[in-house]
Design a protein around this motif. Structure first.
Motif, short mmCIF file in Angstrom:
data_model
loop_
_atom_site.label_atom_id
_atom_site.label_comp_id
_atom_site.label_asym_id
_atom_site.label_seq_id
_atom_site.Cartn_x
_atom_site.Cartn_y
_atom_site.Cartn_z
N ASP A 104 5.70 -0.42 6.81
CA ASP A 104 4.92 -1.49 7.40
C ASP A 104 4.82 -1.26 8.92
N PRO A 105 3.66 -0.98 9.49
CA PRO A 105 2.36 -0.87 8.82
C PRO A 105 2.31 0.39 7.97
N PRO A 106 1.48 0.36 6.91
CA PRO A 106 1.49 1.49 5.98
C PRO A 106 1.11 2.81 6.65
N TRP A 107 1.85 3.86 6.30
CA TRP A 107 1.50 5.21 6.72
C TRP A 107 0.51 5.77 5.71
N PRO B 110 14.10 -2.02 3.76
CA PRO B 110 12.96 -2.94 3.79
C PRO B 110 11.71 -2.17 3.39
N GLY B 111 10.79 -2.81 2.72
CA GLY B 111 9.57 -2.11 2.31
C GLY B 111 9.66 -1.57 0.91
N LEU B 112 10.83 -1.72 0.30
CA LEU B 112 10.98 -1.22 -1.07
C LEU B 112 10.46 -2.26 -2.04
#
Ligand code: SAM
Length: 238
Positions: free
Chosen positions: A212-215, A235-237
């Motif tokens: 976040d923000p998406p790569w 985080p982000g999983l």
């Protein structure tokens, strides 16, 4: 013929390397594309591998390896390219048990051996698969992302299914996030949809890491057993 190509000025070789087909008829054509890049872009490894720079490659490796337990593990790296994951693991001081990198491009395997030693082999894992549960951890990093064959989704799923069979613990792969890059040759796939497919077709123990923000790149890890998931959920999983 080949010698003439090497005489071309560098800017022209770079221009030629920018020409990309919209799709590859099969995986052999995809590997031939990397054979050609290895010649045309000799001297610039990150360009050959299509990474903007080493920092990006290292970032992607560090995210991917965070999704599997590696200490004392046997590792298979499919689509190893020039072998940089092996170099990265060693740089990080990770005490894995063994590493094998395989690639469909002979030029890449040669290049990997020159850079990191005899840990690499040419192998088509679809026609010559390893036995089930041969490795603790399998990686497929920055390999998916081009449309291969008549039905790229079917090809991708066949490759993922095959690689998951090789692993005893974890299979970690990367893919391209839709809408993050605008290259006509990109084959992207929504992470939620791919995660759902992994959970249904491979194992219910699957996770996706979307930054976040998406790569441009996101990560999926599929585990045979929830015990093999590393602790400390990122985080982000999802
Ligand atoms: C962009 S490079 C990435 C190399 C490496 N994983 C890295 O991140 O530095 C993609 C590599 O995947 C290889 N490749 C593509 N499809 C493959 C397949 N089915 N089996 C093995 N290698 C494959 C290509 O030949 C190429 O070397």
């Amino acid at each position: 013929m080949q010698i003439e190509m090497f005489r071309l000025p560098k800017f022209l070789r770079r221009r030629m390397a920018l020409v990309k087909p919209k799709r590859f008829p099969d995986q052999e054509a995809y590997a031939a594309f990397f054979d050609a890049r290895a010649r045309l872009l000799a001297g610039d490894d990150m360009d050959i591998l299509e990474y903007p720079d080493r920092e990006t490659q290292k970032h992607i490796f560090s995210r991917a390896i965070s999704l599997a337990k590696l200490e004392g593990r046997t590792i298979l790296d499919v689509g190893c390219g020039l072998g940089y994951l092996k170099g990265f693991l060693d740089e990080q001081g990770i005490t894995y048990k063994s590493y094998l990198g395989v690639d469909l491009s002979k030029a890449m395997v040669r290049g990997a051996k020159e850079r990191f030693g005899e840990f690499f082999a040419w192998r088509d894992v679809l026609s010559d698969p390893f036995p089930e549960n041969s490795f603790d951890v399998v990686f497929l990093i920055s390999v998916l992302g081009y449309p291969i064959g008549e039905d790229p989704e079917a090809y991708m799923k066949k490759l993922l299914t095959t690689l998951f069979r090789f692993t005893r613990e974890a299979f970690v792969f990367t893919h391209l996030m839709p809408g993050r890059r605008d290259e006509p040759s990109d084959f992207t796939y929504p992470p939620e949809k791919l995660l759902e497919w992994c959970r249904t077709a491979l194992s219910p123990h699957a996770k996706a890491l979307v930054e976040d923000p998406p790569w441009v790149t996101y990560y999926v890890a599929v585990y045979k057993d929830p015990q093999t998931m590393p602790g400390g959920i990122e985080p982000g999983l999802i």
